[in-house]
Design an enzyme around this catalytic site. Structure first.
Site, PDB file in Angstrom:
ATOM      1  N   ASP A 155      -1.695  10.655  -5.163  1.00 45.16           N
ATOM      2  CA  ASP A 155      -2.398  11.660  -5.959  1.00 45.16           C
ATOM      3  C   ASP A 155      -3.068  12.730  -5.116  1.00 45.16           C
ATOM      4  O   ASP A 155      -3.293  12.567  -3.916  1.00 45.16           O
ATOM      5  CB  ASP A 155      -3.497  10.976  -6.785  1.00 45.16           C
TER       6      ASP A 155
ATOM      7  N   GLU B 258       0.847  -1.196   0.000  1.00 41.13           N
ATOM      8  CA  GLU B 258       0.000   0.000   0.000  1.00 41.13           C
ATOM      9  C   GLU B 258       0.881   1.244   0.000  1.00 41.13           C
ATOM     10  O   GLU B 258       2.004   1.224   0.521  1.00 41.13           O
ATOM     11  CB  GLU B 258      -0.921  -0.073   1.237  1.00 41.13           C
ATOM     12  N   ASP B 259       0.369   2.321  -0.550  1.00 43.74           N
ATOM     13  CA  ASP B 259       1.169   3.546  -0.574  1.00 43.74           C
ATOM     14  C   ASP B 259       1.248   4.204   0.809  1.00 43.74           C
ATOM     15  O   ASP B 259       2.327   4.450   1.325  1.00 43.74           O
ATOM     16  CB  ASP B 259       0.660   4.541  -1.645  1.00 43.74           C
TER      17      ASP B 259
ATOM     18  N   PHE C  91       0.016  16.242   3.713  1.00 41.00           N
ATOM     19  CA  PHE C  91      -0.555  15.636   2.512  1.00 41.00           C
ATOM     20  C   PHE C  91       0.507  15.569   1.431  1.00 41.00           C
ATOM     21  O   PHE C  91       1.097  16.578   1.056  1.00 41.00           O
ATOM     22  CB  PHE C  91      -1.796  16.382   2.019  1.00 41.00           C
TER      23      PHE C  91
ATOM     24  N   ASP D 209      -2.845   5.553   6.633  1.00 46.20           N
ATOM     25  CA  ASP D 209      -3.279   6.853   7.157  1.00 46.20           C
ATOM     26  C   ASP D 209      -4.233   6.604   8.332  1.00 46.20           C
ATOM     27  O   ASP D 209      -3.782   6.283   9.422  1.00 46.20           O
ATOM     28  CB  ASP D 209      -3.929   7.621   6.002  1.00 46.20           C
TER      29      ASP D 209
ATOM     30  N   ARG E 127       0.461  11.556  -9.771  1.00 50.13           N
ATOM     31  CA  ARG E 127       0.958  10.209  -9.467  1.00 50.13           C
ATOM     32  C   ARG E 127       2.298   9.943 -10.147  1.00 50.13           C
ATOM     33  O   ARG E 127       3.090   9.124  -9.684  1.00 50.13           O
ATOM     34  CB  ARG E 127      -0.045   9.142  -9.932  1.00 50.13           C
TER      35      ARG E 127
ATOM     36  N   LYS F  23       1.383   7.382   8.538  1.00 54.10           N
ATOM     37  CA  LYS F  23       1.038   8.604   9.293  1.00 54.10           C
ATOM     38  C   LYS F  23       0.375   8.172  10.590  1.00 54.10           C
ATOM     39  O   LYS F  23      -0.861   8.189  10.700  1.00 54.10           O
ATOM     40  CB  LYS F  23       0.050   9.466   8.498  1.00 54.10           C
TER      41      LYS F  23
END
Ligand code: IMP
Ligand code: MG
Length: 183
Positions: free
Chosen positions: A161, A101-102, A154, A105, A167, A133
């Protein structure tokens, strides 16, 4: 000068720093998996560059699968509801699975996926998140492998994105605060 470089976005991690960290994570995952096989499950779309780079540092017999889940829509903050848009192609029963996963959060997305995947009884289930995060967490979940732990900023680029843009930036950049929605 290119359009994106001309935008002058502040860089949080540049491409060399990303590449070095991704190589370390790949080596660590390789050691942990040992002689076993591995299914890498990328979470579309943000994790695509990370999965592509990470997988080439994982020296085990591996296959790819991808899922897509609804997340932030056009804005920046999660609605809290997760919906599967594209499910796994192959069963993960009895397999060693690594979710790629990127960003971890609030944890809502990965908690949802973990619960769903565990129902299929994989042999093992681990999570690799390029960014974490921790201060934003709502669901109790941690990644087994984290690229960089960051504060509540962010970020865009390297797959991530803002309203589907940016991206393709090779570096992880900060979204200028004037563009960030109020929470
Ligand atoms: P979570 O369900 O709140 O953990 O959200 C995870 C998803 O939110 C990630 O996969 C990202 O797609 C998105 N996301 C969270 N923070 C950011 C960010 O700073 N930039 C871009 N996307 C983000
Ligand atoms: Mg994502």
């Amino acid at each position: 000068m290119s359009q994106l470089i001309a935008a002058g976005l502040p860089v949080l991690y540049n491409r060399q720093q990303i590449a070095a960290r991704v190589a370390e994570l790949g080596a660590q995952i390789t050691r942990d998996i040992g002689d076993e096989k591995l299914v890498l499950v990328g979470v579309l779309k943000g994790a695509a560059p990370f999965l592509a780079d990470l997988s080439r540092h994982i020296d085990v017999d591996a296959t790819f699968d991808f899922v897509a889940v609804s997340s932030y829509g056009k804005g920046q903050r999660s609605s809290g509801a997760v919906k599967m848009i594209k499910d796994l192609d192959q069963s993960i029963e009895g397999k060693n699975v690594l979710i790629v996963e990127d960003i971890l959060d609030t944890g809502i997305t990965l908690s949802y996926l973990r619960k769903l995947f565990l129902q299929q009884k994989p042999k093992s289930l681990r999570i690799a998140a390029l960014l974490d995060k921790p201060s934003r967490r709502i669901e109790k979940i941690e990644a087994d492998y984290v690229g960089f732990s960051i504060p509540d900023l962010f970020v865009i680029g390297y797959g991530m994105d803002f309203a589907e843009r940016y991206r393709n930036l090779p570096d992880i950049c900060l979204m200028p605060p004037e563009n960030v929605e109020s929470k």
